[in-house]
Design a protein around this motif. Structure first.
Motif, PDB file in Angstrom:
ATOM      1  N   ILE A  12       0.861  -1.184   0.000  1.00  0.00           N
ATOM      2  CA  ILE A  12       0.000   0.000   0.000  1.00  0.00           C
ATOM      3  C   ILE A  12       0.896   1.232   0.000  1.00  0.00           C
ATOM      4  N   PHE A  13       0.734   2.095  -1.002  1.00  0.00           N
ATOM      5  CA  PHE A  13       1.533   3.321  -1.093  1.00  0.00           C
ATOM      6  C   PHE A  13       0.589   4.518  -0.977  1.00  0.00           C
ATOM      7  N   THR A  14       1.041   5.535  -0.255  1.00  0.00           N
ATOM      8  CA  THR A  14       0.219   6.748  -0.163  1.00  0.00           C
ATOM      9  C   THR A  14       0.954   7.917  -0.794  1.00  0.00           C
ATOM     10  N   ARG A  15       0.186   8.852  -1.292  1.00  0.00           N
ATOM     11  CA  ARG A  15       0.788  10.007  -1.949  1.00  0.00           C
ATOM     12  C   ARG A  15       1.332  10.990  -0.894  1.00  0.00           C
ATOM     13  N   ARG A  16       2.103  11.953  -1.364  1.00  0.00           N
ATOM     14  CA  ARG A  16       2.746  12.898  -0.451  1.00  0.00           C
ATOM     15  C   ARG A  16       1.696  13.610   0.416  1.00  0.00           C
ATOM     16  N   GLY A  17       1.983  13.680   1.694  1.00  0.00           N
ATOM     17  CA  GLY A  17       1.083  14.357   2.627  1.00  0.00           C
ATOM     18  C   GLY A  17       0.046  13.437   3.245  1.00  0.00           C
ATOM     19  N   ARG A  18      -0.045  12.219   2.735  1.00  0.00           N
ATOM     20  CA  ARG A  18      -1.073  11.307   3.270  1.00  0.00           C
ATOM     21  C   ARG A  18      -0.371  10.211   4.072  1.00  0.00           C
ATOM     22  N   LYS A  19      -0.671  10.170   5.367  1.00  0.00           N
ATOM     23  CA  LYS A  19      -0.077   9.145   6.223  1.00  0.00           C
ATOM     24  C   LYS A  19      -1.188   8.267   6.768  1.00  0.00           C
ATOM     25  N   LEU A  20      -0.930   7.005   6.811  1.00  0.00           N
ATOM     26  CA  LEU A  20      -1.934   6.105   7.362  1.00  0.00           C
ATOM     27  C   LEU A  20      -1.927   6.221   8.882  1.00  0.00           C
ATOM     28  N   SER A  21      -3.125   6.124   9.457  1.00  0.00           N
ATOM     29  CA  SER A  21      -3.235   6.194  10.912  1.00  0.00           C
ATOM     30  C   SER A  21      -2.895   4.831  11.513  1.00  0.00           C
ATOM     31  N   GLU A  22      -2.774   4.804  12.859  1.00  0.00           N
ATOM     32  CA  GLU A  22      -2.530   3.520  13.528  1.00  0.00           C
ATOM     33  C   GLU A  22      -3.680   2.560  13.274  1.00  0.00           C
ATOM     34  N   GLY A  23      -4.887   3.154  13.258  1.00  0.00           N
ATOM     35  CA  GLY A  23      -6.074   2.328  12.986  1.00  0.00           C
ATOM     36  C   GLY A  23      -5.991   1.693  11.605  1.00  0.00           C
ATOM     37  N   ASP A  24      -5.528   2.488  10.626  1.00  0.00           N
ATOM     38  CA  ASP A  24      -5.381   1.958   9.264  1.00  0.00           C
ATOM     39  C   ASP A  24      -4.369   0.809   9.246  1.00  0.00           C
ATOM     40  N   MET A  25      -3.262   1.003  10.005  1.00  0.00           N
ATOM     41  CA  MET A  25      -2.221  -0.032  10.016  1.00  0.00           C
ATOM     42  C   MET A  25      -2.719  -1.321  10.663  1.00  0.00           C
ATOM     43  N   ASP A  26      -3.480  -1.159  11.768  1.00  0.00           N
ATOM     44  CA  ASP A  26      -4.062  -2.343  12.423  1.00  0.00           C
ATOM     45  C   ASP A  26      -4.976  -3.064  11.438  1.00  0.00           C
ATOM     46  N   LEU A  27      -5.734  -2.236  10.709  1.00  0.00           N
ATOM     47  CA  LEU A  27      -6.662  -2.821   9.733  1.00  0.00           C
ATOM     48  C   LEU A  27      -5.891  -3.603   8.668  1.00  0.00           C
ATOM     49  N   LEU A  28      -4.801  -3.008   8.166  1.00  0.00           N
ATOM     50  CA  LEU A  28      -4.024  -3.679   7.121  1.00  0.00           C
ATOM     51  C   LEU A  28      -3.459  -5.013   7.616  1.00  0.00           C
TER      52      LEU A  28
END
Lengths: 152, 479
Positions: free
Chosen positions: B336-352
């Motif tokens: 999963i790659f995000t564009r500049r300025g977009r960081k995944l949250s901890e919740g997103d990481m747990d989900l992944l």
């Protein structure tokens, strides 16, 4: 030749055939598997001992004067973990020649990952469901004898 | 000041002079010495500014100077307010939701602190322009103005993409005219959370369905990736499946808003291999604007020129690589790659992490099913008759070779029938049950009751709970 066994496979044979091919201890918490496997081994001239979990297996190994030639061991059982049971077996010199065959529903890769296949006494790994033929061959290979179960 | 302001003041004073009962056009016309047509034009301008309003009485309009409710309270100094007005103004100002008052020409007469924080102080401006940047009102407030409904409840998106819940009612002013009072709530976060939960539920449902419905790995990956994007909104994503036999990685499904070049594919393989090697997830984050990256996974291998170039070229911020592993094996990696300025949250990481386990479980199951289907094909095309029965001897399966040798046309003709319909000797079944397996020659019975002797090997199959089936293999080469 007549001998008797309690349904659980707990009791030993009362009247033995003239010559056993080997003694096999079967450990499985599923009564139907335990019963089927011990009955089939009996019918193929093996002397069998049944145990319903790791603790019972451990107690029988400690209490008995003779040592089974082969241990057919289920991995996923309640009570004593398979790993602890293996540690005990490896630490008891009396049991050092006993061969172990896993008879289990988990995959060999998983067993390897949790370190169950490291013991030098583990000689085979049979995934359930398995054919009886496969199990008999594994036991025969473990005791180093050729099969005579195929002929009528 | 507009040139007409003098005339406007005269008109307002004329209406006030006539009194609380309101003024007709004729009455105002006489007092300000303007002919009806010109006066009407000014009246409408004043009305559009929210300074006067009218009430329709029969065919005539009676005009009033607007005395908007609430508005005056906020224009008074604290000293000028009564105790009740002070309390009331504070409550309205500090309410955790927006309070908006409009006249019937959509002029904003009052907005509380909540709305001022969102839109600035826009009293006097048109509601639809401030909220929606539009010349027309996209809400259903017109229905209230036209008297078709008593209350409006609506959800709309404003000019800045906020989602607003609006509840509006007409209120009668002390002068007999009417205004609209609206309670406005910014529900953007709630709606987004609801949407996320909905998407998550859908994702888990799809995962379950994908596995249960025997999707292909391709279908599983594309379905998951598509739905995962709805939940966490990544910029590029891919699922690479690892083939341990060939030591190769294959992409079954990918998403990219940029289009995927060969260089990106190569980067994906590098990152996937790294995740597989580590057996745990890692993140490569771009820091500052230097184009260099920092690896947050504990180890610090050089990301390599090619990965750094991709981060620069596609203006990426974070590269997440999560191995797809079950207890027994690694099946690939989720990228999963995000564009500049977009960081995944901890919740997103747990989900992944959670989703990657489910994907791996799904892939393992699909692989196992594919493997079994292949093996089943071997049985189907085998020249040797093969059959299966229940432990009691009832037939559950017969392959085409068995049907051919025994003289049957379809499997349905065989399934459910007893051992004795196909073999003369019933005792063998008992022997197989007792000894677990049997090998020897046996007299078989064809469909037409003719008999033939054939070598049979049979074995019980034991499952997790005990004996499952009996499988028989016949050597058709010896008749």
């Amino acid at each position: 030749m007549v001998w008797y066994r309690k349904e659980t496979g707990e009791e030993e044979v009362t009247t033995a055939p003239a010559s056993w091919r080997a003694t096999v201890m079967v450990v499985d918490d599923e009564p139907d598997v335990l019963l089927s496997v011990t009955q089939i081994l009996d019918a193929n001239n093996y002397r069998t001992i049944g145990a319903r979990d790791g603790y019972e297996c451990l107690m029988k190994l400690r209490e008995r004067g003779d040592v089974p030639d082969v241990l057919l061991l289920d991995i996923m059982m309640p009570g004593l973990s398979t790993k602890d049971l293996l540690n005990y077996i490896e630490s008891d010199n009396r049991l050092s020649n006993m061969k172990i065959i896993f008879l289990t529903a988990i995959h060999s890769q998983e067993a390897e990952e949790i370190g169950l296949l490291n013991s030098r006494q583990v000689v085979d790994f049979i995934e359930k469901p398995f054919t009886v033929r496969r199990m008999l061959e594994a036991v025969e290979k473990a005791i180093g004898k050729e099969s005579d179960s195929e002929s009528e | 000041m507009r040139a007409e302001e003098g005339i406007f003041t005269r008109i307002i004073e004329a209406i006030q002079d006539i009194g609380d009962i309101g003024a007709t056009v004729d009455e105002i016309s006489k007092r300000v010495s303007l002919e009806r047509h010109t006066l009407s034009k000014y009246l409408n301008q004043l009305r559009a500014d929210g300074r006067i309003s009218y009430k329709q009485i029969g065919r005539a309009k009676v005009w009033f100077v607007s005395k908007a409710p609430l508005q005056h309270i906020f224009r008074l100094s604290e000293d000028e307010k009564t105790y009740t007005e002070k309390i009331f103004s504070r409550i309205l100002s500090d309410m955790p939701e927006g309070i908006l008052i409009l006249d019937f020409d959509y002029n904003i007469l009052f907005m509380n602190r909540y709305l001022v924080a969102l839109y600035g102080d826009c009293v006097g401006d048109k509601f639809h322009y401030v909220f929606f940047g539009s010349r027309n009102d996209p809400t259903e407030i017109k229905e209230l103005i036209d008297g078709r409904v008593e209350e409006v409840e609506t959800r709309v998106e404003d000019v800045r993409g906020r989602i607003l819940d609006i509840k509006a009612r007409p209120v009668e002013n002390p002068d007999g005219s009417s205004s609209i009072i609206a309670i406005i709530r910014d529900v953007t976060e709630r709606v987004k959370n609801e949407e996320r939960i909905r998407n998550l539920s859908e994702l888990h449902r799809l995962l379950g369905e994908a596995v249960n419905r025997s999707y292909t790995i391709d279908q599983l990956c594309s379905t998951i990736l598509r739905n995962l994007r709805d939940v966490i909104g990544f910029d590029m994503g891919d699922i690479l499946i690892y083939d341990p036999v060939e030591d190769a990685l294959a992409s079954y499904s990918s998403y990219s808003s940029h289009g995927v070049s060969e260089e990106v594919k190569e980067c994906e393989r590098i990152l996937a291999r790294e995740a597989i090697r580590r057996k745990k997830a890692f993140t490569f984050t771009r820091f500052h604007d230097s184009g260099r990256g920092i690896d947050e996974g504990g180890e610090r291998p050089e990301p390599g020129e090619i990965v750094t170039r991709m981060v620069e070229g596609y203006e990426l911020q974070e590269l997440h690589a999560i191995p797809l592993k079950t207890k027994g094996a690694i099946h690939g990696a989720l990228l999963i790659f995000t564009r500049r300025g977009r960081k995944l949250s901890e919740g997103d990481m747990d989900l992944l992490e959670g989703i990657s386990e489910s994907i791996a479980g799904g892939i393992a199951k699909i692989k196992a099913e594919e493997e079994w289907r292949l093996r089943a094909n071997v049985i189907e095309i085998s020249a040797h008759p093969i059959f299966m029965t229940s432990p009691s001897g009832k037939f559950t399966y017969a392959n085409p070779a068995f049907l051919r040798v025994w003289g049957y046309e379809a499997e349905e003709e065989v399934v459910g029938r007893p051992w004795s319909d196909f073999w003369v000797n019933d005792d063998v079944l008992g022997v197989i049950r007792e000894r677990g397996s049997w090998r020897g020659s046996l007299v078989a019975k064809r469909r037409d009751n003719s008999e033939f002797t054939i070598p049979l090997f049979a074995s019980l199959i034991i499952g997790k709970k005990g004996p499952l089936q009996l499988v028989g293999i016949v050597n058709s080469g010896i008749r």
